[in-house]
Design a protein around this motif. Sequence first.
Motif, short mmCIF file in Angstrom:
data_model
loop_
_atom_site.label_atom_id
_atom_site.label_comp_id
_atom_site.label_asym_id
_atom_site.label_seq_id
_atom_site.Cartn_x
_atom_site.Cartn_y
_atom_site.Cartn_z
N UNK A 65 0.82 -1.21 0.00
CA UNK A 65 0.00 0.00 0.00
C UNK A 65 0.86 1.27 0.00
N UNK A 66 2.14 1.12 0.33
CA UNK A 66 3.04 2.25 0.42
C UNK A 66 3.63 2.35 1.82
N UNK A 67 4.88 2.75 1.92
CA UNK A 67 5.52 2.96 3.21
C UNK A 67 5.42 4.45 3.52
N UNK A 68 4.53 4.80 4.42
CA UNK A 68 4.18 6.19 4.65
C UNK A 68 5.16 6.88 5.61
N UNK A 69 5.16 8.20 5.55
CA UNK A 69 5.96 9.00 6.47
C UNK A 69 5.30 9.01 7.84
N UNK A 70 6.12 9.03 8.88
CA UNK A 70 5.59 9.08 10.24
C UNK A 70 6.53 9.91 11.10
N UNK A 71 5.97 10.41 12.23
CA UNK A 71 6.78 11.16 13.18
C UNK A 71 7.38 12.43 12.61
N UNK A 72 6.69 13.10 11.71
CA UNK A 72 7.24 14.28 11.05
C UNK A 72 7.35 15.45 12.02
N UNK A 73 8.38 16.29 11.80
CA UNK A 73 8.53 17.50 12.61
C UNK A 73 9.33 18.53 11.81
N UNK A 74 9.22 19.77 12.25
CA UNK A 74 9.86 20.89 11.56
C UNK A 74 11.36 20.93 11.81
N UNK A 75 12.12 21.33 10.78
CA UNK A 75 13.51 21.72 10.96
C UNK A 75 13.54 23.13 11.55
N UNK A 76 14.63 23.48 12.19
CA UNK A 76 14.71 24.78 12.85
C UNK A 76 14.69 25.95 11.90
N UNK A 77 15.06 25.70 10.62
CA UNK A 77 15.09 26.81 9.66
C UNK A 77 13.72 27.11 9.05
N UNK A 127 16.37 33.13 25.51
CA UNK A 127 16.44 34.17 24.49
C UNK A 127 16.16 33.65 23.09
N UNK A 128 15.93 32.36 22.95
CA UNK A 128 15.56 31.78 21.67
C UNK A 128 16.68 31.64 20.67
N UNK A 129 17.92 31.78 21.10
CA UNK A 129 19.04 31.71 20.16
C UNK A 129 19.66 30.32 20.04
N UNK A 130 19.40 29.47 21.03
CA UNK A 130 20.00 28.14 21.02
C UNK A 130 18.95 27.06 21.31
N UNK A 131 19.30 25.86 20.91
CA UNK A 131 18.41 24.73 21.13
C UNK A 131 19.24 23.55 21.64
N UNK A 142 22.60 23.46 19.60
CA UNK A 142 22.63 24.06 18.27
C UNK A 142 22.45 25.56 18.38
N UNK A 143 23.34 26.31 17.73
CA UNK A 143 23.18 27.75 17.61
C UNK A 143 22.29 28.01 16.40
N UNK A 144 21.09 28.52 16.62
CA UNK A 144 20.09 28.57 15.57
C UNK A 144 20.48 29.51 14.43
N UNK A 145 21.12 30.61 14.72
CA UNK A 145 21.46 31.56 13.66
C UNK A 145 22.45 30.97 12.67
#
Length: 828
Positions: A65-77, A127-131, A142-145
């Motif tokens: 039937x197809x191997x579907x995507x799972x557990x998707x999430x956004x990249x930081x960019x 401050x939202x600059x690191x993760x 990770x330094x987001x900038x």
Amino acid sequence: MKRLVRNFAISALSLAVVTGCAATNNTSSTTAKITAPSIQVPLAQPPKAQQKLTLNQIMANPDWMGVLAKGAYWADDNQSIYFARQAHQAPVTDFYNLSISGDDEAKKIALNQLHLADQKQGQLSTDGTKKAYLYQGNVFVKTLASGDIKQITKLNTPINEIKYLSNGDIAYWMKNSIFRIHQDSGLVEQIADIKMANAPKGVVEPSGYIAKQQHRLINFVSMQHDNAKAKQDYKKSVAEQDPSFASKTWYLGDNEAVADMSLSADGRYVFVALVDKNYSWRSDKDIMPNYLAQDGYIDAVPARARVAEDNYPGQRFVLLDLVNHDKKEITIEGLDGYDEDVFAQVKAENAAAKGETYNSKKQPRKLRLLQDWTWSQSAMQWHGADDSLLVMVEGVDNKDRWIAQVNLDKGTLTTKHRLHDTAWVNYTFNQFGWLGQSKDFYYLSEESGYSQLYLQQEGGKVTQLTQGKYVVDDVTPTKDGKYIYYRANVDHPGSYNVYRVNTQTGKNEKLTDWLGTLDYQLSPDETKLLLSASSLLKPAELFVQPIGGSMKQLTHYTSKAFSSYPWQAPQVVAVPSTHGAEAIHARVYLPQGYDPKSAEKYPAVVFNHGAGYLQNAHYGFSVYFREFMFHNLLTQQGYVVLDMDYRGSKGYGRDWRTAIYRNMGHPEVEDLKDGVAWMAKNAHVDAKRVGTYGGSYGGFLTFMALFTEPELFQAGAALRPVTDWAHYNAPYTANILNTPDIDPIAYERSSPIEHAQGLEKPLLIMSGVLDDNVFFQDSVRMVQRLIELEKPMFETAIYPVEPHGFKQPSSWLDEYRRIYNLFEQELK
């Protein structure tokens, strides 16, 4: 047995072929409602299949039937996403990165690059600059900038959890120890060492005549004592005065274990939940035998405890001040109703049945931090700017849920919100948290009869942000607290979309326009939605949608073989109830060449979904994909198939959910009875040629239907079925039936084995021997009961290598071949 539109009207005749709808830019909160076909509207005729389905194809390895995507999430960019794919029973999972531009194919991530992938559960700095995130139990930052990633720890012992502190340091804990990584120096400091043991006694002063005499008369003995005491005092002084030493050890006693803990934003306080160390969810009296172990012998697999023997002791809460090294026991008297006798009426009824009288009295109830089955949010929410702490606590008796604020100075709780339910508080819809940097907090509650979103301001004023006869879940507040995003089935119980509400004005906006089911994630920059969406005939694929824009499909993993087949879409209908309930939503499949005027009426099959609290009569692709295909096969063989969201199902509010309280299997069978009557009136079905089947809770309902309404169905197949609720697990069963020692009436009323004498029609019982959810013993006990009742009309099939959810295609094939043959033999 747990672990499962809108903006336009859909006519009844089109429902059979609807497969989904593209999104629009319409964000209006006023939407048209989807209405299920009424009994006066003719049902749409299904399309004719070009080829006949076979059981071998339906029950084959589902990868076709197809191997579907799972557990998707956004990249930081915000410009790409990550997801996983895993073939059926494949030993490893593959991970991918995909640009949301749609210009490139998804790129498989090499094993040596997995640690660089943005992590879904990462923690942002204030401050939202690191993760900071964990990968294979180690800390990465990770330094987001710039996108630069630095590994901070390299340990064999995995780290359990991490947290950014308000000053930019990172805290992490391993088992019962908490460490702090100082950002300025890189120093790793152990700030809490929690030991579940009694504190060492140290040097003991002599007591009693003989001991004192020994010290008085023997200089060597007294010298040893004095030296040991001096050494002890010296070590204490060094530990207190030498800045190079780590913090003192916390000794919390040897009778308990740490169930959960959470660190404040500034790293000063630790809130700890403790539980009796002797408690275990495993049974100490039973095992699950594996007859086909690899060594040729029987493997005694540990088994979970049953509700009849599982006695959760509750939790005790303590607060540790890491600066002053002060411990406070958290008292529970601040919880409204903490000592109520919530079982008074139930106990009185059970006592009266035995000719006794029950005298109610108040006493403290057993409590624990609430663990929602559907979200990973902590039940301990520290404010990001100060040390304010909210905790969500539930009664072990399942009757109350509290949101309480912890007084850090006094060690007390103050009730901010109490949700009481005379049946049981739902184990979903419990999200809560602080709103941005304010002292307001949001929460979900079913107090109106449906899960809705509320906002409580710092002064205590409560505002209901959503309202109506629909269910709200999956809540995501924006960083500034201006909006709260959520998912809801506003237009129709069987179709879900994404909305947001302005927390200042109360205005609700509809953001997606999808006919089906979907899950969402808000992008890190809060401008886009990542959607996993499905429709009646289309399995879930990934989409992206800018806020205020249109959906764009990102993945196309459904196979051509599956998507090109002319599957019959079930029609979603509303079956009128004759038992005082709301209309019962259901899916109906009509046979090929359906003719409501034909001389001969059609046989029919009623499918009973599992889990009890699960929704299947929706516009999305069913989690029962094999059953969906099987139902298409049945229509090609001339059957009508009905799939009902009987009372107790998810998606219809609190009253629908709790209609089965202390009475499982009876309201649902009433609904099945209405379903058969509806088919006879509206789908040209012969009510004397109807069968039923289902697995897990669906198997339980098959039993109850055949045992308590023997004329309703002519045959039934019960797969991995519950036969006696006293043998099922405590977290699920005690919600609905209380516990056997408190409410034996409910168990005897609701357990099929108590009604087995009513069997009059052919019954097929099928179970996996390695089922660690509904034990194989359930079916064994039922078979023996039927033998002793001298019931000749049942057969049994066992599957030696299968757990609750079958794995092997050959087992699926054998199981459904037997179900099909039963219906062919008994209904035609």
